[in-house]
Design an enzyme around this catalytic site. Sequence first.
Site, PDB file in Angstrom:
ATOM      1  N   GLU A   1       0.858  -1.192   0.000  1.00 41.79           N
ATOM      2  CA  GLU A   1       0.000   0.000   0.000  1.00 41.79           C
ATOM      3  C   GLU A   1       0.883   1.226   0.000  1.00 41.79           C
ATOM      4  OE1 GLU A   1      -3.128   0.536   2.858  1.00 41.79           O
ATOM      5  OE2 GLU A   1      -3.531  -1.619   2.942  1.00 41.79           O
TER       6      GLU A   1
HETATM    7  C1  BG6 Z   1      -4.392   1.537   5.252  1.00 39.07           C
HETATM    8  C2  BG6 Z   1      -5.503   0.513   5.183  1.00 39.07           C
HETATM    9  O1  BG6 Z   1      -4.090   1.805   6.553  1.00 39.07           O
HETATM   10  O2  BG6 Z   1      -4.650   2.805   4.743  1.00 39.07           O
HETATM   11  C3  BG6 Z   1      -6.463   0.705   4.018  1.00 39.07           C
HETATM   12  O3  BG6 Z   1      -4.968  -0.789   5.126  1.00 39.07           O
HETATM   13  C4  BG6 Z   1      -6.798   2.178   3.916  1.00 39.07           C
HETATM   14  O4  BG6 Z   1      -7.584  -0.109   4.213  1.00 39.07           O
HETATM   15  C5  BG6 Z   1      -5.528   2.973   3.647  1.00 39.07           C
HETATM   16  O5  BG6 Z   1      -7.794   2.489   3.005  1.00 39.07           O
HETATM   17  C6  BG6 Z   1      -5.744   4.452   3.482  1.00 39.07           C
HETATM   18  O6  BG6 Z   1      -6.425   4.947   4.595  1.00 39.07           O
HETATM   19  P1  BG6 Z   1      -7.744   5.810   4.442  1.00 39.07           P
HETATM   20  O7  BG6 Z   1      -8.249   5.965   5.819  1.00 39.07           O
HETATM   21  O8  BG6 Z   1      -7.336   7.081   3.819  1.00 39.07           O
HETATM   22  O9  BG6 Z   1      -8.665   5.009   3.571  1.00 39.07           O
END
Ligand code: BG6
Length: 488
Positions: A387
């Site tokens: 991510e």
């Molecule tokens: C990560 C999570 O912490 O961040 C995701 O695993 C999440 O599920 C991503 O969507 C971004 O965070 P947010 O709160 O901006 O969607």
Amino acid sequence: MKQNTPVFPPNFLWGAAIAANQAEGAWNVAGKGPSVADAIAHKSNLDLTDYSGHMALTDENIQDALNGTNDARYPKRRGIDFYHRYKEDLALFAEMGIKVLRVSIAWSRIFPAGEEAEPNEAGLQFYEDLFREMRKHNIEPLVTLSHYEMPLKLSEKYNGWVDRKVVDAFVHYSNACFDRYKDLVRYWLTFNEIDSIHRHPFTTAGIREEKCAPGQAVQDIYQGLHHQFVASALVTRDCHAKIPGSQVGCMLTKLTTYSRTCHPQDVEATLKKNLENYFYTDVQVKGEYPPLILRDLERRGIHLEMQPDDLAILRQHTVDFLSFSYYMSITESTQPDAERIPGNTVLGVKNPYLPASEWGWQIDPVGLKISLLELYDRYQKPLFIVENGLGAKDVVVEGQIHDDYRIDYFRSHFEQMQAAIDEGVDLLGFTSWGTIDIISAGTSQMSKRYGFIYVDQDDEGQGSLARLRKDSFYWYQQVIASNGSDLS
Ligand code: BG6
């Protein structure tokens, strides 16, 4: 003249990531049970620094999910309708050229209440169809078994992972997945951001602090974490046994922390933050609790209930690779009046050298390189960035979305990845968050967009759900086609 040689390895896995609860919708279709994500309501006008407020829930929210009422207030129940549109979406992802797609399986689609003896065939079939469709496009599935979406009924009955019975339920569920998908899925992750149990215990582990005995919440959260560690090791064992050649990874929120000053007290506080962040991967990669953490728990009066084999299980069934999310770095200071700024479910001290996103997350590409070097030096295991991305408000102008800010964000991070690989880091791949706009995990907003593909839906769920390619779509397509050598 210095030659600009590409340093990404030839089989580098370029890809993207989504999670079931944020994308699929269809929350009560084909036998699916409610999950913890289905109980999180959207709250408008909340202070951005109050992430716990965004993720807080009431008994009424739980009843709404169990009874299937008031859907409109719960954005993750509708997602972006990926459940019904995945073929169209995968075709777009394939057009972009991605080689790997990270998705999660909604546990409550397979076991609606979490503990049935037999899985729900319709749920199993949905993911089989999804993985087959990916394979048709030569997209490798990378599958997370638990991404903030455990069955709500397990949370209600046992206060989530506090109870050891949930380990058995998770192992049973995971084995149903391994049996069914053994010919389709090679790369698996056990728990998304396992460390987040301390920041949002309900979404991560179904634990409601108000259901813990007075003064016991921290103790119960550590117990739930221990259960997740054991469950992760057990399913790593089972995956290896059932799927020859499979690769299982752990998943960490990489919160690389800098000291605000060189004052020794700030440096010590920073060191402790970083050691705390390493704790989760130490257990899953090295197979043991770090001694300093064990001593810290003892000093805080926290006692972990363990079964006789637990430590041996952790030691024997460590992961094959280490995956992590990276959005930002944070800064630590012992000064109580230091200005604080919101981040990925954390509040950090403001770093004066870094810009921030519209949600306050401080953008730090060099921090990604530092994270890669630190993690690789510590563990010498293959790494996988699963991510990374920029949450931003996009504007549609005559059907186009000119998201240069997102391109800049990725370009600067890819350059640092290249540099880290060049310095010796073994990096398997990169899955951006996300391929397509989905509901935000933290704020349940649709307007916090991460995708290369725009989805026509607002925070209230209004819109045609039409998909539009953003400028970044074409840019990422070119990056993948050139294996990262063309970032222009
Ligand atoms: C990560 C999570 O912490 O961040 C995701 O695993 C999440 O599920 C991503 O969507 C971004 O965070 P947010 O709160 O901006 O969607």
